[in-house]
Design a protein around this motif. Structure first.
Motif, short mmCIF file in Angstrom:
data_model
loop_
_atom_site.label_atom_id
_atom_site.label_comp_id
_atom_site.label_asym_id
_atom_site.label_seq_id
_atom_site.Cartn_x
_atom_site.Cartn_y
_atom_site.Cartn_z
N ASP A 41 0.77 -1.29 -0.01
CA ASP A 41 0.13 -0.33 0.00
C ASP A 41 0.73 1.46 0.13
OD1 ASP A 41 -2.00 -1.62 0.09
OD2 ASP A 41 -2.67 -1.46 2.15
N THR A 42 1.95 1.27 0.82
CA THR A 42 2.80 2.56 1.13
C THR A 42 4.28 2.29 0.65
OG1 THR A 42 1.39 2.66 2.97
CG2 THR A 42 3.09 4.11 2.70
N TRP A 43 4.88 1.33 1.06
CA TRP A 43 6.42 1.61 0.97
C TRP A 43 6.93 0.84 -0.32
CZ3 TRP A 43 7.15 5.28 3.94
CH2 TRP A 43 6.51 5.46 5.14
N ASP A 44 6.14 -0.10 -1.12
CA ASP A 44 6.78 -0.50 -2.16
C ASP A 44 5.68 -0.85 -3.21
OD1 ASP A 44 8.41 -1.47 -4.30
OD2 ASP A 44 8.70 -3.34 -3.09
N PRO A 45 4.67 0.30 -3.43
CA PRO A 45 3.55 -0.21 -4.32
C PRO A 45 3.93 -0.50 -5.90
CG PRO A 45 3.83 2.30 -4.01
CD PRO A 45 4.94 1.63 -3.08
N ILE A 46 4.96 -0.58 -6.07
CA ILE A 46 5.26 -0.89 -7.82
C ILE A 46 5.08 -2.59 -7.70
CG2 ILE A 46 7.86 -0.90 -7.32
CD1 ILE A 46 7.67 0.32 -10.33
N ARG A 47 5.57 -2.96 -6.57
CA ARG A 47 5.59 -4.50 -6.50
C ARG A 47 4.18 -4.94 -5.92
NH1 ARG A 47 10.82 -7.10 -4.50
NH2 ARG A 47 10.90 -5.45 -3.12
N HIS B 275 1.46 -6.28 -6.42
CA HIS B 275 0.74 -7.55 -6.82
C HIS B 275 1.73 -8.72 -6.26
CE1 HIS B 275 -2.17 -6.00 -9.41
NE2 HIS B 275 -1.24 -5.30 -9.98
N TYR B 276 2.98 -8.44 -6.19
CA TYR B 276 3.88 -9.56 -5.62
C TYR B 276 3.66 -9.66 -4.07
CZ TYR B 276 7.91 -11.44 -3.88
OH TYR B 276 9.13 -12.35 -2.91
N TRP B 277 3.40 -8.54 -3.46
CA TRP B 277 3.21 -8.59 -1.86
C TRP B 277 1.91 -8.96 -1.71
CZ3 TRP B 277 7.74 -8.32 -0.51
CH2 TRP B 277 8.79 -7.46 -0.89
N ASN B 278 0.86 -8.86 -2.62
CA ASN B 278 -0.34 -9.39 -2.25
C ASN B 278 -0.35 -11.10 -2.54
OD1 ASN B 278 -1.79 -7.06 -1.85
ND2 ASN B 278 -2.45 -6.64 -3.90
N LEU B 279 0.33 -11.55 -3.42
CA LEU B 279 0.92 -12.92 -3.51
C LEU B 279 1.33 -13.41 -2.59
CD1 LEU B 279 0.76 -15.55 -5.15
CD2 LEU B 279 3.12 -14.73 -6.12
N ARG B 280 2.28 -12.74 -1.81
CA ARG B 280 3.03 -13.08 -0.56
C ARG B 280 1.91 -13.30 0.77
NH1 ARG B 280 8.36 -13.41 -0.04
NH2 ARG B 280 7.98 -14.78 1.34
N ILE B 281 0.92 -12.37 0.74
CA ILE B 281 0.25 -12.57 1.62
C ILE B 281 -0.79 -13.69 1.30
CG2 ILE B 281 -2.24 -11.49 2.74
CD1 ILE B 281 -0.85 -8.59 1.81
N LYS B 282 -1.06 -14.02 0.32
CA LYS B 282 -2.10 -15.19 0.07
C LYS B 282 -1.26 -16.70 0.37
CE LYS B 282 -4.60 -13.14 -3.80
NZ LYS B 282 -5.16 -13.28 -5.04
N GLN B 283 0.04 -16.45 0.38
CA GLN B 283 0.89 -17.60 0.55
C GLN B 283 1.36 -17.97 2.08
OE1 GLN B 283 4.31 -16.68 -1.86
NE2 GLN B 283 3.69 -17.86 -3.57
N LEU B 284 0.67 -17.09 3.10
CA LEU B 284 0.98 -17.08 4.25
C LEU B 284 0.09 -18.31 4.74
CD1 LEU B 284 0.96 -13.19 5.54
CD2 LEU B 284 3.03 -15.13 5.48
#
Length: 308
Positions: free
Chosen positions: A291-297, A299-308
């Motif tokens: 949302d704030t600190w690395d928004p260019i990625r 979709h990648y961070w959202n994927l990491r959330i789903k993988q938790l």
């Protein structure tokens, strides 16, 4: 070339020879004559001093012509019967290198020439390497060649001081950080444990100078990943946490955390650590990155959330 007669060489014309060519290259007459002699000799596979002289002229006119470098080496291996000739060849190459710092053929050729010497010495190479790095501290051709050199000569004694010099000069020099990791991978394994703490402390010092510099963060990951089985200790967690303020407590409330987060790389490292320990904290960290600190990625961070 003025020392030799080339009148008997069958010239090979330069260019396509097509009529009404859409975009013909405008070679000078001198260049066409030179290349026509070069190709003529090459096709006849002539190994001679005059052919060697032609390769000098061709390389000085078209330094990126790999065929000329290869032909030159083939001639040299056939003609040079003593080490003095190879040493003179390195002298010529040193001078040529200083005027062509971005030419990768130079370094491949240098490897080949040094491999031909009976008793090559690393100290012979060090001055030219120092000069080239001084001129351009991120010239990846030189850094790559240096990696080859220390492996070829089996001499690692200069490398730590070497990288310290360039990291101290520019903490963002990723080439120097990469070479430092290369050094650590290749020294005596029995020395690793004794230098771990020193290397980690060194990273902490350099990160504190420039928290948003990815190179030392990656180097930290390398140390823990290669030598500590990714067992991230409390010391590292405490250090990384000092750069993210209260973001893990307040989540994605950017109004609260914006003044406090000094390194997105610290937040990323903590997110990966907590992914194996505390999924709630990991989710908060990944969401803050998205949302704030690395928004260019995002979709990648959202994927990491789903993988938790």
């Amino acid at each position: 070339m003025d020392q030799y007669d080339y009148s008997d060489v069958q010239r090979v014309s330069v260019g396509s020879g097509l009529e009404n060519e859409l975009c013909a290259i405008m070679y000078t007459d001198e260049y066409k004559e030179l290349i026509s002699i070069f190709v003529g000799l090459l096709q006849q596979n002539e190994v001679s001093e005059r052919a060697f002289a032609v390769t000098t002229a061709v390389i000085e006119n078209a330094a990126a012509l790999y065929t000329a470098w290869n032909y030159r080496f083939e001639i040299g291996t056939a003609l040079f019967q003593d080490q003095d000739r190879w040493e003179k060849e390195l002298d010529w190459l040193d001078e040529f290198t200083l005027n062509n710092p971005k030419n990768y053929q130079i370094w491949s050729y240098r490897q080949a020439v040094i491999s031909q010497q009976q008793k090559p010495q690393f100290v012979r190479d060090l001055p030219i390497l120092d000069l080239m790095i001084e001129d351009d501290t991120k010239n990846y051709h030189v850094w790559s060649y240096r990696k080859w050199s220390v492996q070829f000569f089996k001499d690692w004694s200069h490398e730590l001081d070497f990288v310290n010099k360039y990291i101290d000069r520019d903490v963002y020099n990723n080439s120097a950080w990469t070479h430092r990791a290369f050094y650590l991978q290749n020294i005596d394994p029995t020395e690793h444990e004794s230098i771990f703490d020193a290397e980690i402390s060194y990273c902490f010092e350099k990160i504190s100078m420039a928290p948003q510099n990815v190179s030392p963060w990656n180097y930290l990951r390398f140390i823990y990943g290669s030598f500590k089985n990714n067992e991230f200790d409390a010391r590292l967690v405490e250090f990384a946490s000092s750069f993210i303020g209260t973001v893990l407590e307040v989540g994605t409330d950017s109004n609260s955390v914006a003044p406090h987060v000094r390194s997105s790389f610290a937040l990323e490292l903590l997110a990966d650590i907590y992914a194996k320990r505390d999924s709630n904290k990991a989710k908060i960290a990944y969401q803050a990155l998205a949302d704030t600190w690395d928004p260019i990625r995002k979709h990648y961070w959202n994927l990491r959330i789903k993988q938790l």
